[in-house]
Scaffold this motif. Structure first.
Motif, PDB file in Angstrom:
ATOM      1  N   ASN A 178     -14.998  51.729 -18.917  1.00 51.98           N
ATOM      2  CA  ASN A 178     -13.790  51.346 -18.257  1.00 51.98           C
ATOM      3  C   ASN A 178     -13.171  50.693 -19.565  1.00 51.98           C
ATOM      4  O   ASN A 178     -13.544  49.728 -20.245  1.00 51.98           O
ATOM      5  CB  ASN A 178     -13.588  50.387 -17.193  1.00 51.98           C
ATOM      6  N   ILE A 179     -11.581  51.326 -20.185  1.00 57.01           N
ATOM      7  CA  ILE A 179     -11.145  50.781 -21.332  1.00 57.01           C
ATOM      8  C   ILE A 179     -10.112  49.792 -20.745  1.00 57.01           C
ATOM      9  O   ILE A 179      -9.240  49.938 -19.865  1.00 57.01           O
ATOM     10  CB  ILE A 179     -10.508  51.878 -21.823  1.00 57.01           C
ATOM     11  N   LYS A 180     -10.015  48.598 -21.452  1.00 54.07           N
ATOM     12  CA  LYS A 180      -9.126  47.422 -21.050  1.00 54.07           C
ATOM     13  C   LYS A 180      -8.571  47.026 -22.503  1.00 54.07           C
ATOM     14  O   LYS A 180      -9.226  46.658 -23.577  1.00 54.07           O
ATOM     15  CB  LYS A 180      -9.782  46.243 -20.436  1.00 54.07           C
ATOM     16  N   PRO A 181      -7.157  47.033 -22.568  1.00 51.69           N
ATOM     17  CA  PRO A 181      -6.591  46.696 -23.757  1.00 51.69           C
ATOM     18  C   PRO A 181      -7.035  45.477 -24.366  1.00 51.69           C
ATOM     19  O   PRO A 181      -6.671  44.521 -23.424  1.00 51.69           O
ATOM     20  CB  PRO A 181      -5.031  47.016 -23.577  1.00 51.69           C
ATOM     21  N   LEU A 182      -7.293  45.277 -25.665  1.00 51.59           N
ATOM     22  CA  LEU A 182      -7.311  43.960 -26.118  1.00 51.59           C
ATOM     23  C   LEU A 182      -5.944  43.255 -26.023  1.00 51.59           C
ATOM     24  O   LEU A 182      -5.861  42.179 -25.994  1.00 51.59           O
ATOM     25  CB  LEU A 182      -8.043  44.123 -27.559  1.00 51.59           C
ATOM     26  N   ASP A 183      -5.051  44.190 -26.593  1.00 51.75           N
ATOM     27  CA  ASP A 183      -3.739  43.580 -26.739  1.00 51.75           C
ATOM     28  C   ASP A 183      -2.730  44.386 -25.866  1.00 51.75           C
ATOM     29  O   ASP A 183      -2.499  45.576 -25.874  1.00 51.75           O
ATOM     30  CB  ASP A 183      -3.163  43.700 -28.026  1.00 51.75           C
ATOM     31  N   PRO A 184      -2.603  43.858 -24.493  1.00 55.04           N
ATOM     32  CA  PRO A 184      -1.887  44.552 -23.304  1.00 55.04           C
ATOM     33  C   PRO A 184      -0.496  44.958 -23.896  1.00 55.04           C
ATOM     34  O   PRO A 184       0.014  46.153 -23.378  1.00 55.04           O
ATOM     35  CB  PRO A 184      -1.600  43.367 -22.506  1.00 55.04           C
ATOM     36  N   ASP A 185      -0.008  44.494 -24.739  1.00 50.41           N
ATOM     37  CA  ASP A 185       1.338  44.880 -25.184  1.00 50.41           C
ATOM     38  C   ASP A 185       1.603  45.879 -26.564  1.00 50.41           C
ATOM     39  O   ASP A 185       2.298  46.757 -26.737  1.00 50.41           O
ATOM     40  CB  ASP A 185       2.108  43.825 -25.973  1.00 50.41           C
ATOM     41  N   PHE A 186       0.014  46.391 -26.704  1.00 49.67           N
ATOM     42  CA  PHE A 186      -0.107  47.509 -27.757  1.00 49.67           C
ATOM     43  C   PHE A 186      -1.291  48.013 -27.804  1.00 49.67           C
ATOM     44  O   PHE A 186      -2.294  47.675 -28.478  1.00 49.67           O
ATOM     45  CB  PHE A 186       0.161  46.906 -29.223  1.00 49.67           C
ATOM     46  N   HIS A 187      -1.750  49.020 -26.747  1.00 48.91           N
ATOM     47  CA  HIS A 187      -2.701  49.755 -26.451  1.00 48.91           C
ATOM     48  C   HIS A 187      -3.299  50.428 -27.652  1.00 48.91           C
ATOM     49  O   HIS A 187      -2.459  50.957 -28.610  1.00 48.91           O
ATOM     50  CB  HIS A 187      -2.811  50.508 -25.391  1.00 48.91           C
ATOM     51  N   ILE A 188      -4.754  50.960 -27.660  1.00 48.26           N
ATOM     52  CA  ILE A 188      -5.371  51.880 -28.748  1.00 48.26           C
ATOM     53  C   ILE A 188      -4.421  53.167 -28.873  1.00 48.26           C
ATOM     54  O   ILE A 188      -4.035  53.830 -29.618  1.00 48.26           O
ATOM     55  CB  ILE A 188      -6.567  51.880 -28.418  1.00 48.26           C
ATOM     56  N   GLU A 189      -3.881  53.646 -27.687  1.00 50.70           N
ATOM     57  CA  GLU A 189      -3.382  55.039 -27.658  1.00 50.70           C
ATOM     58  C   GLU A 189      -2.065  54.881 -28.489  1.00 50.70           C
ATOM     59  O   GLU A 189      -1.511  55.785 -29.167  1.00 50.70           O
ATOM     60  CB  GLU A 189      -2.956  55.449 -26.124  1.00 50.70           C
TER      61      GLU A 189
END
Length: 122
Positions: free
Chosen positions: A3-14
């Protein structure tokens, strides 16, 4: 499947994958149920062996939190975001993600070195 959870919710890896920069460091935090730790390491090792063969790959190192925790940190160095993006988007790599235990949560994020006077160079 991880499951992928963003480290920074305001700037995702995508979002980061669309930026042209390099060299870059992938920091990827994993959490997993204690009973699934061996399965996580096995899945990560398989991914690491695959990534090592990809253009632009430089190095990687897996770290485990000290003590009884079940948190892991992967530190991987790539020549560029473009090289990492190509490897990450590869269908063969995406298929590898199904090998992770269902309790695994990953938080990937890309970074680049910065210069700080009298401390470090870029």
């Amino acid at each position: 499947m991880v499951n992928i959870k963003p480290l920074d919710p305001d700037f995702h890896i995508e979002q980061q994958l669309g930026i042209e920069a390099g060299p870059v460091v992938l920091i990827n935090l994993f959490t997993v149920d204690p009973v699934d730790q061996d399965a996580l390491v096995e899945a990560w090792a398989s991914d690491a062996q695959w990534m090592k063969k990809q253009p632009g790959y430089i190095s990687t190192q897996l770290h485990k939190a000290i003590g009884d925790g079940s948190m892991y940190l992967n530190y991987a160095v790539w020549d560029s975001v473009a090289d990492f993006r190509t490897a990450f988007a590869n269908p063969e790599f995406q298929q590898h993600l199904s090998h992770y235990p269902s309790s695994a949560v990953t938080s990937p994020h890309l970074f680049e070195k910065i210069a700080v006077p009298n401390c470090c160079t870029a």
